[in-house]
Design a protein around this motif. Sequence first.
Motif, PDB file in Angstrom:
ATOM      1  N   VAL A 171       0.866  -1.168   0.000  1.00 27.34           N
ATOM      2  CA  VAL A 171       0.000   0.000   0.000  1.00 27.34           C
ATOM      3  C   VAL A 171       0.907   1.222   0.000  1.00 27.34           C
ATOM      4  N   ILE A 172       0.624   2.177  -0.882  1.00 29.39           N
ATOM      5  CA  ILE A 172       1.456   3.375  -0.998  1.00 29.39           C
ATOM      6  C   ILE A 172       0.621   4.602  -0.630  1.00 29.39           C
ATOM      7  N   THR A 173       1.175   5.418   0.248  1.00 31.54           N
ATOM      8  CA  THR A 173       0.529   6.665   0.652  1.00 31.54           C
ATOM      9  C   THR A 173       1.512   7.812   0.498  1.00 31.54           C
ATOM     10  N   GLU A 174       0.967   9.023   0.396  1.00 30.43           N
ATOM     11  CA  GLU A 174       1.783  10.212   0.178  1.00 30.43           C
ATOM     12  C   GLU A 174       1.740  11.115   1.402  1.00 30.43           C
ATOM     13  N   HIS A 175       2.898  11.740   1.712  1.00 34.55           N
ATOM     14  CA  HIS A 175       3.006  12.520   2.944  1.00 34.55           C
ATOM     15  C   HIS A 175       3.911  13.724   2.725  1.00 34.55           C
ATOM     16  N   LYS A 176       3.823  14.664   3.678  1.00 34.64           N
ATOM     17  CA  LYS A 176       4.721  15.804   3.734  1.00 34.64           C
ATOM     18  C   LYS A 176       5.255  15.945   5.146  1.00 34.64           C
ATOM     19  N   ALA A 177       6.437  16.537   5.281  1.00 32.91           N
ATOM     20  CA  ALA A 177       7.045  16.707   6.599  1.00 32.91           C
ATOM     21  C   ALA A 177       8.040  17.852   6.566  1.00 32.91           C
ATOM     22  N   ARG A 178       8.342  18.384   7.752  1.00 41.93           N
ATOM     23  CA  ARG A 178       9.444  19.323   7.901  1.00 41.93           C
ATOM     24  C   ARG A 178      10.549  18.606   8.661  1.00 41.93           C
ATOM     25  N   ILE A 179      11.666  18.363   7.988  1.00 40.54           N
ATOM     26  CA  ILE A 179      12.773  17.599   8.558  1.00 40.54           C
ATOM     27  C   ILE A 179      14.066  18.380   8.407  1.00 40.54           C
ATOM     28  N   ASN A 180      14.776  18.508   9.493  1.00 38.27           N
ATOM     29  CA  ASN A 180      16.058  19.231   9.495  1.00 38.27           C
ATOM     30  C   ASN A 180      15.897  20.637   8.922  1.00 38.27           C
ATOM     31  N   GLY A 181      14.742  21.220   9.198  1.00 37.92           N
ATOM     32  CA  GLY A 181      14.473  22.597   8.790  1.00 37.92           C
ATOM     33  C   GLY A 181      13.887  22.772   7.411  1.00 37.92           C
ATOM     34  N   ASP A 182      13.764  21.708   6.630  1.00 35.48           N
ATOM     35  CA  ASP A 182      13.262  21.812   5.253  1.00 35.48           C
ATOM     36  C   ASP A 182      11.933  21.080   5.105  1.00 35.48           C
ATOM     37  N   ARG A 183      11.046  21.649   4.279  1.00 37.79           N
ATOM     38  CA  ARG A 183       9.816  20.961   3.918  1.00 37.79           C
ATOM     39  C   ARG A 183      10.128  19.960   2.808  1.00 37.79           C
ATOM     40  N   LEU A 184       9.605  18.747   2.935  1.00 37.25           N
ATOM     41  CA  LEU A 184       9.801  17.746   1.887  1.00 37.25           C
ATOM     42  C   LEU A 184       8.569  16.856   1.806  1.00 37.25           C
TER      43      LEU A 184
ATOM     44  N   THR B 174      14.688   7.055  13.577  1.00 39.53           N
ATOM     45  CA  THR B 174      15.060   7.570  12.257  1.00 39.53           C
ATOM     46  C   THR B 174      13.884   7.895  11.349  1.00 39.53           C
ATOM     47  N   GLY B 175      12.693   7.376  11.652  1.00 38.00           N
ATOM     48  CA  GLY B 175      11.553   7.539  10.764  1.00 38.00           C
ATOM     49  C   GLY B 175      10.967   8.940  10.784  1.00 38.00           C
ATOM     50  N   PRO B 176      10.050   9.234   9.846  1.00 38.24           N
ATOM     51  CA  PRO B 176       9.462  10.576   9.770  1.00 38.24           C
ATOM     52  C   PRO B 176       8.439  10.865  10.865  1.00 38.24           C
ATOM     53  N   LYS B 177       7.990   9.840  11.574  1.00 39.34           N
ATOM     54  CA  LYS B 177       7.075  10.024  12.696  1.00 39.34           C
ATOM     55  C   LYS B 177       7.656   9.354  13.934  1.00 39.34           C
ATOM     56  N   VAL B 178       7.423   9.967  15.095  1.00 44.63           N
ATOM     57  CA  VAL B 178       7.872   9.403  16.363  1.00 44.63           C
ATOM     58  C   VAL B 178       6.724   9.412  17.358  1.00 44.63           C
ATOM     59  N   LEU B 179       6.910   8.670  18.443  1.00 44.39           N
ATOM     60  CA  LEU B 179       5.899   8.564  19.480  1.00 44.39           C
ATOM     61  C   LEU B 179       5.566   9.904  20.113  1.00 44.39           C
ATOM     62  N   LYS B 180       4.349   9.993  20.602  1.00 48.30           N
ATOM     63  CA  LYS B 180       3.996  11.086  21.501  1.00 48.30           C
ATOM     64  C   LYS B 180       4.447  10.686  22.903  1.00 48.30           C
ATOM     65  N   ILE B 181       5.606  11.197  23.297  1.00 49.55           N
ATOM     66  CA  ILE B 181       6.169  10.938  24.613  1.00 49.55           C
ATOM     67  C   ILE B 181       6.711  12.255  25.153  1.00 49.55           C
ATOM     68  N   ASP B 182       7.064  12.283  26.437  1.00 45.75           N
ATOM     69  CA  ASP B 182       7.633  13.525  26.958  1.00 45.75           C
ATOM     70  C   ASP B 182       9.105  13.626  26.574  1.00 45.75           C
ATOM     71  N   ASP B 183       9.738  14.717  26.962  1.00 50.07           N
ATOM     72  CA  ASP B 183      11.092  14.981  26.493  1.00 50.07           C
ATOM     73  C   ASP B 183      12.128  14.004  27.029  1.00 50.07           C
ATOM     74  N   GLU B 184      11.796  13.279  28.102  1.00 50.07           N
ATOM     75  CA  GLU B 184      12.715  12.275  28.640  1.00 50.07           C
ATOM     76  C   GLU B 184      12.392  10.869  28.160  1.00 50.07           C
ATOM     77  N   GLY B 185      11.286  10.708  27.427  1.00 53.71           N
ATOM     78  CA  GLY B 185      10.949   9.408  26.851  1.00 53.71           C
ATOM     79  C   GLY B 185       9.854   8.650  27.557  1.00 53.71           C
ATOM     80  N   TYR B 186       9.170   9.300  28.499  1.00 55.44           N
ATOM     81  CA  TYR B 186       8.112   8.615  29.247  1.00 55.44           C
ATOM     82  C   TYR B 186       6.774   8.748  28.517  1.00 55.44           C
ATOM     83  N   PRO B 187       5.895   7.729  28.608  1.00 55.19           N
ATOM     84  CA  PRO B 187       4.639   7.744  27.854  1.00 55.19           C
ATOM     85  C   PRO B 187       3.671   8.806  28.356  1.00 55.19           C
ATOM     86  N   VAL B 188       2.909   9.350  27.432  1.00 61.35           N
ATOM     87  CA  VAL B 188       1.832  10.276  27.752  1.00 61.35           C
ATOM     88  C   VAL B 188       0.605   9.862  26.960  1.00 61.35           C
ATOM     89  N   GLN B 189      -0.555  10.147  27.495  1.00 57.84           N
ATOM     90  CA  GLN B 189      -1.802   9.877  26.784  1.00 57.84           C
ATOM     91  C   GLN B 189      -2.396  11.199  26.292  1.00 57.84           C
TER      92      GLN B 189
END
Length: 512
Positions: free
Chosen positions: A43-56, A116-131
């Motif tokens: 399955v192929i989907t299309e996305h946009k992101a701001r990474i390392n200061g650039d939109r891609l 390394t991926g374009p999306k990361v977990l919703k966690i706090d700045d130290e890595g602990y889970p948040v809802q």
Amino acid sequence: MFATQLKALSLTFAVALSPLAVAEVDQHDASQHSRQIDIDSKVITEHKARINGDRLSYTAETGTQPVWDDQGHAVATLHYTYYKRDGVDDDTQRPLLISFNGGPGSASVWMHLAYTGPKVLKIDDEGYPVQPYGVKENPYSVLDVADIVYVNPVNTGYSRVLPDADGKMPSRDKQKDMFFGVNADIQYLAEWLNTFVHRHNRWRSPKFLIGESYGTTRVSGLALELQNSQWMYLNGVVLVSPTEIGIKREGPVEAANRLPYFAATAWYHKALDEQYQNMDLEPFLSEVETFTVNELIPALAKGGFISDDEKRRIVAQMARYAGVSETYIERNNLDVPTMSFWKELLRERGQTVGRLDSRYLGIDKRDTGERPDYWAELTSWLHSFTPAINYYLSEELNYKTDVKYNMFGSVHPWDRSNNNTGENLRLAMAQNPYLNVLIQSGYYDGATNYFDAKYTMWQLDPSGKMKERLSFKGYRSGHMMYLRRADLESSNNDLREFILNALPEQGAAAKY
């Protein structure tokens, strides 16, 4: 894909409106409703992101690709997710980063949704889970400089063993021979990667492998297997929180190498005297490392024949560095087990420290005992990773299946015999002058401690002739150092720099 969806939608309405259709569905053979993964799909989907200061913009391809045996029969199917930046005219200059996690038996979820991926977990700045659980944009992803594919080995994620032509599953012993061992794992994954690279026209691209924990054993072995069996040469291998990769650390070395990790953990929890607590972490660890190599290893090598004076001096210094009592050190004959340390360090506070990340705290039923009741960090991580990956693949990448996503799959007993992966990596480097190696470790990782990782790097090439192609980076976090936001940024920047620096200059030949 739209036509397929329209057909499925039409069938849904037809079944809902027709009593006869309902009767027909009820009469279908039960095997048509078995919970099985598609053998070959995407399955192929299309996305946009701001990474390392650039939109891609980028495409995400998630699906399955078969594993074939020597006779060309599909014996398993592996689930993968492949991210490709849009607008790249020349793939020959575009690196491909191939990512594995470890276990063995772990899905490729951890680095996918937290590093390394374009999306990361919703966690706090130290890595602990948040809802509420979920994902957010990763502004530090290396997708700006490399396309990335995350591979789930057999029985992890959605990857599965397949029945034979007669519909029978291979025996557990047969599955072990095919998939579940150091060398079997490397061999079938190399074949699978050949097919993936061929299907996606990436033969001319610079290629990098990254593995975490047991994944470092996997990618170290793959470096040579890809060269020798698939004729595929790499530009880089990244070892995140590496295992021993077949490089032995036994006796005095194994015992002594724990001390710098003990010291880092004690420093973090403010369990040291002011002399050391007031030092910054890296200079403090440099002092502990020097003591470990120059004094502790020789002392441990003397065993029961060490002099009383030397033993007292070594015990006292170990206790000061590790934040535990001299009595505790002496009762362990200078050889302190990590399992016991996790219980001992904060015993008087009524807390234990985590195994994979010793910043995390746990509470036990009893403060007595020699090991914690549970791993505080792992339960914390599973809080957020499990709902996030299930949501993300289904809702954002549109991959729909009733098959369960295995965070940890059934792969045991794992055949660990003939593990020569470290030597294989050395030989791959010797054969391939383009090949560079980066090691990344968290100072608070008690499972694959950072000083063991340094030792592995030192021992990988005893000749020292390739040490300019070996590098180490340490971080103020644990096994998954990227969970801490500051280290998510720095580790991705280090990885980005490594990838770019490992690309040869135009016209530079692979030769000594």
